[in-house]
Scaffold this active site. Structure first.
Site, PDB file in Angstrom:
ATOM      1  N   GLY A  28      36.593  39.921  34.665  1.00  7.72           N
ATOM      2  CA  GLY A  28      36.033  38.851  35.505  1.00  7.72           C
ATOM      3  C   GLY A  28      36.494  37.469  35.072  1.00  7.72           C
ATOM      4  O   GLY A  28      37.396  37.315  34.239  1.00  7.72           O
ATOM      5  N   GLN A  29      35.834  36.442  35.643  1.00 10.49           N
ATOM      6  CA  GLN A  29      36.259  35.058  35.400  1.00 10.49           C
ATOM      7  C   GLN A  29      36.179  34.698  33.910  1.00 10.49           C
ATOM      8  O   GLN A  29      37.114  34.145  33.351  1.00 10.49           O
ATOM      9  CB  GLN A  29      35.384  34.092  36.218  1.00 10.49           C
TER      10      GLN A  29
ATOM     11  N   ASP B  86      36.999  47.338  31.139  1.00  8.16           N
ATOM     12  CA  ASP B  86      36.486  47.014  32.465  1.00  8.16           C
ATOM     13  C   ASP B  86      36.389  48.322  33.235  1.00  8.16           C
ATOM     14  O   ASP B  86      36.984  49.333  32.844  1.00  8.16           O
ATOM     15  CB  ASP B  86      37.414  46.022  33.189  1.00  8.16           C
TER      16      ASP B  86
ATOM     17  N   ARG C  74      37.732  48.951  35.922  1.00  8.19           N
ATOM     18  CA  ARG C  74      39.047  49.304  36.478  1.00  8.19           C
ATOM     19  C   ARG C  74      40.154  48.716  35.614  1.00  8.19           C
ATOM     20  O   ARG C  74      39.894  47.840  34.786  1.00  8.19           O
ATOM     21  CB  ARG C  74      39.184  48.818  37.915  1.00  8.19           C
TER      22      ARG C  74
ATOM     23  N   TYR D 138      19.563  37.728  40.887  1.00  7.06           N
ATOM     24  CA  TYR D 138      20.434  37.358  39.759  1.00  7.06           C
ATOM     25  C   TYR D 138      19.612  36.633  38.683  1.00  7.06           C
ATOM     26  O   TYR D 138      19.668  36.970  37.494  1.00  7.06           O
ATOM     27  CB  TYR D 138      21.545  36.461  40.297  1.00  7.06           C
TER      28      TYR D 138
ATOM     29  N   ILE E  70      31.011  27.778  35.959  1.00  6.66           N
ATOM     30  CA  ILE E  70      32.197  27.637  35.105  1.00  6.66           C
ATOM     31  C   ILE E  70      33.420  27.378  35.978  1.00  6.66           C
ATOM     32  O   ILE E  70      33.688  28.124  36.923  1.00  6.66           O
ATOM     33  CB  ILE E  70      32.414  28.891  34.232  1.00  6.66           C
TER      34      ILE E  70
HETATM   35  C1  AKB Z   1      26.675  31.588  40.088  1.00  2.00           C
HETATM   36  O1  AKB Z   1      26.912  30.626  40.835  1.00  2.00           O
HETATM   37  O2  AKB Z   1      26.047  32.593  40.455  1.00  2.00           O
HETATM   38  C2  AKB Z   1      27.154  31.513  38.652  1.00  2.00           C
HETATM   39  C3  AKB Z   1      26.103  30.952  37.766  1.00  2.00           C
HETATM   40  C4  AKB Z   1      25.823  29.509  37.766  1.00  2.00           C
HETATM   41  O3  AKB Z   1      25.496  31.674  37.037  1.00  2.00           O
HETATM   42  N1  AKB Z   1      28.355  30.747  38.579  1.00  2.00           N
END
Ligand code: AKB
Length: 315
Positions: free
Chosen positions: A11-12, A34, A36, A140, A170
């Site tokens: 990922g990033q 990862d 994949r 999240y 980020i």
């Molecule tokens: C998102 O936008 O979901 C992430 C974060 C700030 O955790 N970049």
């Protein structure tokens, strides 16, 4: 840290953290994994395909490579998480629980990124304190708060060395983020160079914390190398670097590309998420407990981003 496992390395964050850690600890001491195959991550050090939701396979990689520190970077980000909350919970919490359990069995330290998304609309908006009310309204964010509590629990209950940072959005020029609310702040540089125009999905005047990748990578290593006796907190530390709105970032780009324009096609999901997050965190505890200090601001980052992305796009 001498033998490191990165879970979710493609990922990033992972695609830049892997070479950064290899440059510090030695290529063979950083095992990237990862779900994949990932181009480039196996070029100068070990890479394995590993599903973080499979604890048996994770334990076997840890045992085989004699791992002592796990970086769990697996996460569905905020906006994509709202499209499938059940899957976001399963993936985000499953990878964390497996990382903690394997760490408990094999005596490893664990780093997990948390986020500004761990805060919600009832948290103080400005200079959001380290320790304050946390009632996020995204799956999240709920995973991040739960992850912070669970990681602290593994330290209290089992003595596992767990540490974490609440990352802002980020901004980086290597791998694009995917599915986040702060993604606009990366995409805007690519579109400014490609088309001199960007259509932004986030309202023009919403402030969110952001950080440039070199500061984010340095923060991870500085926290993981910090003297544990000095850490009053563990999961998770507020860090701050810069905070701006889409309008402010566009104005900064316009200083270098005067005919750059921006319009808006606001995504209601991203709008609701952005409005629920803090404007800017108070990072006093990170500064006091492990010496956090950002080195990049919006101006130096914009110079560097435009140069790096132009090179990438052959502009
Ligand atoms: C998102 O936008 O979901 C992430 C974060 C700030 O955790 N970049």
């Amino acid at each position: 840290m001498k033998k490191i496992l990165i879970v979710g390395a493609g990922g990033q964050i992972g695609s830049e953290l892997v070479p950064y850690l290899r440059s510090i600890y030695g290529s063979n001491n950083v095992v990237a994994t990862d779900v994949r195959e990932c181009k480039g991550l196996g070029d100068d050090g070990p890479f394995e395909v590993l599903d973080a939701l499979n604890p048996t396979n994770m334990a076997s990689v840890v045992a085989r490579h004699n791992i002592d520190t796990i970086f769990n970077l697996v996460a569905l980000l905020s906006a994509v998480g709202e499209k499938n909350p059940q899957m976001a919970w399963g993936v985000n919490m499953g990878a964390l629980l497996n990382s903690l359990e394997v760490a408990r069995q094999h005596h490893c330290a664990v780093f997990t990124p948390s986020s500004i998304g761990a805060f919600g609309p009832t948290s103080p908006k400005d200079m959001t304190p380290q320790d304050t009310i946390m009632q996020p309204t995204t799956v999240y964010g709920i995973c991040k708060v739960t992850g912070e509590l669970l990681s602290n629990y593994y330290t209290l209950k089992y003595g596992i060395d767990t540490r974490s940072i609440r990352f802002p959005g980020i901004i980086s020029n290597k791998t694009l983020p995917g599915g986040g609310t702060t993604d606009y702040a990366v995409e805007i540089y690519y579109e400014a160079l490609r088309k001199k125009h960007y259509t932004c999905a986030v309202p023009h005047d919403v402030y969110m914390d952001m950080i440039y990748m070199p500061d984010a990578l340095r923060a991870v290593v500085e926290l993981m190398e910090a003297d544990p006796a000095k850490l009053k907190h563990r999961n998770s530390f507020n860090i701050a670097s810069m905070s701006f709105t889409p309008d402010i970032l566009a104005a900064e780009i316009r200083k270098r590309i005067p005919d750059f324009t921006m319009d808006f096609n606001v995504d209601p999901v991203k709008e609701a998420i952005a409005n629920s997050w803090p404007n800017m965190l108070d990072d006093t505890c990170a500064r006091e407990e492990w010496g956090w200090k950002p080195q990049w601001d919006i101006s130096s980052m914009t110079d560097d981003m435009l140069t790096a992305v132009a090179k990438k796009l052959n502009k």
